[in-house]
Design an enzyme around this catalytic site. Structure first.
Site, PDB file in Angstrom:
ATOM      1  N   ASN A   7       2.749  26.965 -35.091  1.00  0.00           N
ATOM      2  CA  ASN A   7       1.729  27.496 -35.997  1.00  0.00           C
ATOM      3  C   ASN A   7       2.465  28.048 -37.218  1.00  0.00           C
ATOM      4  O   ASN A   7       3.000  29.155 -37.181  1.00  0.00           O
ATOM      5  CB  ASN A   7       0.934  28.590 -35.270  1.00  0.00           C
ATOM      6  CG  ASN A   7      -0.161  29.184 -36.140  1.00  0.00           C
ATOM      7  OD1 ASN A   7      -0.301  28.819 -37.317  1.00  0.00           O
ATOM      8  ND2 ASN A   7      -0.928  30.096 -35.588  1.00  0.00           N
ATOM      9  N   ARG A  89      -0.548  23.298 -35.439  1.00  0.00           N
ATOM     10  CA  ARG A  89      -1.857  23.778 -35.882  1.00  0.00           C
ATOM     11  C   ARG A  89      -1.967  23.539 -37.384  1.00  0.00           C
ATOM     12  O   ARG A  89      -1.080  23.942 -38.150  1.00  0.00           O
ATOM     13  CB  ARG A  89      -1.992  25.268 -35.599  1.00  0.00           C
ATOM     14  CG  ARG A  89      -3.265  25.835 -36.165  1.00  0.00           C
ATOM     15  CD  ARG A  89      -3.174  27.319 -36.366  1.00  0.00           C
ATOM     16  NE  ARG A  89      -4.400  27.802 -36.984  1.00  0.00           N
ATOM     17  CZ  ARG A  89      -4.447  28.841 -37.795  1.00  0.00           C
ATOM     18  NH1 ARG A  89      -3.347  29.509 -38.095  1.00  0.00           N
ATOM     19  NH2 ARG A  89      -5.582  29.225 -38.319  1.00  0.00           N
ATOM     20  N   HIS A 179     -11.311  28.473 -37.428  1.00  0.00           N
ATOM     21  CA  HIS A 179     -11.177  28.925 -36.032  1.00  0.00           C
ATOM     22  C   HIS A 179     -11.709  27.874 -35.052  1.00  0.00           C
ATOM     23  O   HIS A 179     -12.074  28.203 -33.918  1.00  0.00           O
ATOM     24  CB  HIS A 179     -11.988  30.217 -35.758  1.00  0.00           C
ATOM     25  CG  HIS A 179     -11.465  31.450 -36.417  1.00  0.00           C
ATOM     26  ND1 HIS A 179     -12.297  32.427 -36.890  1.00  0.00           N
ATOM     27  CD2 HIS A 179     -10.211  31.886 -36.647  1.00  0.00           C
ATOM     28  CE1 HIS A 179     -11.582  33.408 -37.403  1.00  0.00           C
ATOM     29  NE2 HIS A 179     -10.299  33.098 -37.275  1.00  0.00           N
ATOM     30  N   ARG A 240     -11.279  40.951 -45.398  1.00  0.00           N
ATOM     31  CA  ARG A 240     -12.085  39.964 -46.155  1.00  0.00           C
ATOM     32  C   ARG A 240     -13.545  40.412 -46.224  1.00  0.00           C
ATOM     33  O   ARG A 240     -14.085  40.926 -45.250  1.00  0.00           O
ATOM     34  CB  ARG A 240     -12.005  38.600 -45.474  1.00  0.00           C
ATOM     35  CG  ARG A 240     -10.680  37.912 -45.671  1.00  0.00           C
ATOM     36  CD  ARG A 240     -10.570  36.640 -44.862  1.00  0.00           C
ATOM     37  NE  ARG A 240      -9.582  36.771 -43.809  1.00  0.00           N
ATOM     38  CZ  ARG A 240      -9.387  35.873 -42.852  1.00  0.00           C
ATOM     39  NH1 ARG A 240     -10.099  34.771 -42.812  1.00  0.00           N
ATOM     40  NH2 ARG A 240      -8.467  36.075 -41.924  1.00  0.00           N
ATOM     41  N   GLU A 383      -5.665  29.166 -28.253  1.00  0.00           N
ATOM     42  CA  GLU A 383      -5.600  28.040 -29.192  1.00  0.00           C
ATOM     43  C   GLU A 383      -4.355  27.194 -28.941  1.00  0.00           C
ATOM     44  O   GLU A 383      -4.394  25.968 -29.031  1.00  0.00           O
ATOM     45  CB  GLU A 383      -5.616  28.563 -30.628  1.00  0.00           C
ATOM     46  CG  GLU A 383      -6.962  29.172 -30.981  1.00  0.00           C
ATOM     47  CD  GLU A 383      -6.926  30.141 -32.143  1.00  0.00           C
ATOM     48  OE1 GLU A 383      -7.175  29.697 -33.259  1.00  0.00           O
ATOM     49  OE2 GLU A 383      -6.650  31.335 -31.934  1.00  0.00           O
TER      50      GLU A 383
END
Ligand code: AMP
Length: 399
Positions: A7, A89, A179, A240, A383
């Site tokens: 990742n 990823r 996601h 965010r 993940e």
């Protein structure tokens, strides 16, 4: 078979080595501060190695991670040949990549070609893939797993924005969703836990961490999700903003004389929990402050709870029904308070949680109260495992 999952960010390279015999994690770590100086953290069986290193580029970070896997007191492999494949990823696959693929020079070119849609992520992924190709023999297959791919089933009515159509044609402006690997993992995990085929279920998956997104998964296919063109849209998050009336943005630009870059920083790094509370982007900090009477921390948390409830209401309508809600991510897996507060407002949808089961943190648990119509679960996302599974599946196909 051992699979290395990567990742990569612009200055970091997280990795996990997974044994696919039993899907266990053999080792994991992170190469940080790439392009600055360099620091590797390598974890094996509870042991942690922290070492400064020189990482001018992703290539040196890759060489170092292979070195710590191979050498020293906590080496986990004897030869690099023990690693059968590498899974990467990738944040943005756009409309080109709707499922995982084996990496070829054309795939890398296409990922570079859509870099404009994920300027912070896709260029870093490409650097990592190229570095990986230098370290590994060409015979070691590499696979890309895209965050956007699971959302590729959204209908046009869900993914289009109400701006002139030419911008979709010219610039590919639309909702992509993010996601996706997590939403896919937990929705499939739920179906397997319920011993049902996913095609029988209407599920709302809530990935709540520093970044937050919700997806409506109808019969295994995403019909809508809260993040949009970028991972800024939707729910209020750690730093965010989530969705904002677009006029607020043009108003702020004019009042504060901001550039596009400054506005982007404001919305991505200085808003959300942090911007509202003025204290922190971390859920635990905000809960502690709210408990001590901090009004702005309480507002930030209340906003998030209310927005999650609104999405659940909207997505129940989008699917014309609801069988289960799944909470995952750092907050979703670990905050009994937030799960209870969200579910409290959803009685109309047949949602009721068992307070005793809801104390669970970081583990998979059925939270549904006895007799409640709609299932509620906390499911620990993974993940990396899904990336490793996809890699194994694609590699097996080609053998
Ligand atoms: P993530 O981005 O998935 O790592 O999630 C980070 C968020 O999870 C932060 O807001 C943390 O405060 C929150 N979090 C992590 N552990 C806990 C915990 N034990 N209780 C409540 N929130 C937690």
């Amino acid at each position: 078979m051992k699979i290395l999952v990567i990742n990569a960010g612009s200055s970091s390279l997280k990795y996990q080595l997974i044994d696919m015999e039993d899907e266990s994690v053999i080792a994991k770590g992170n190469c940080e501060r790439i392009g600055v100086d360099g620091l590797i953290t390598h974890k094996v069986n509870g042991y942690e190695l922290k070492q400064e290193a020189s990482f001018p580029t992703h290539a040196e970070a890759f060489e170092k991670l292979v070195e710590v896997l191979l050498n020293g007191e906590h080496a986990v492999i004897k030869s690099i040949k023990e690693i059968s494949a590498v899974g990467h990823r990738i944040v943005q696959g756009a409309e080109i990549f709707t499922e995982s693929v084996i990496i070829t020079p054309e795939v890398i070119e296409k990922i570079e070609g859509i870099a404009e849609l994920a300027p912070l992520h896709n260029p870093a992924h490409v650097l990592a893939m190229r570095a990986c190709q230098k370290v590994f023999d060409k015979s070691v297959p590499q696979v890309c797993v895209f965050d956007t791919a699971f959302h590729a089933t959204m209908p046009k009515k869900a993914y289009m924005f109400g701006v002139p159509y030419e911008y979709y044609e010219k610039y590919s402006i639309r909702k992509y969703g993010f996601h996706g690997t997590s939403h896919r993992f937990v929705s499939h995990e739920l179906a397997s836990l319920l011993n049902k085929d996913i095609s029988e279920l209407k599920i709302i998956t809530c990935h709540l961490g520093n970044g937050c997104s919700i997806a409506a998964v109808d019969k295994g296919k995403v019909v809508d999700t809260s993040m949009g063109f970028t991972p800024l849209d939707g729910l209020i998050m750690g730093t965010r903003s989530g969705a904002v009336d677009p006029s607020v943005l043009t108003f702020i630009i004019e009042k504060e004389n901001l550039s596009a870059k400054q506005l982007s920083d404001l919305l991505n790094k200085k808003s959300g929990y942090l911007g509202i509370s003025g204290i922190s982007s971390d859920h635990r900090d905000l809960c502690a402050a709210a408990d001590n009477g901090n009004e702005r921390a309480k507002i930030a948390i209340d906003m998030q709870i209310y927005q999650i409830q609104r999405y659940i209401g909207a997505y129940t309508a989008a699917m014309d029904g609801l069988d289960a809600i799944v909470f995952t991510g750092g907050i979703g897996e670990n905050s009994p308070f937030l799960r209870e507060a969200v579910c409290k407002g959803l009685k109309y949808f047949g949602v009721e949680i068992d307070k005793e089961k809801n104390v669970v943190r970081g583990k998979t648990e059925n939270l549904t109260a006895k007799g409640a119509k709609t299932q509620v679960w906390a499911i620990a996302t993974n993940e990396e495992l899904l990336i490793a599974r996809d890699t194994l599946q694609l590699v097996s196909k080609t053998k």
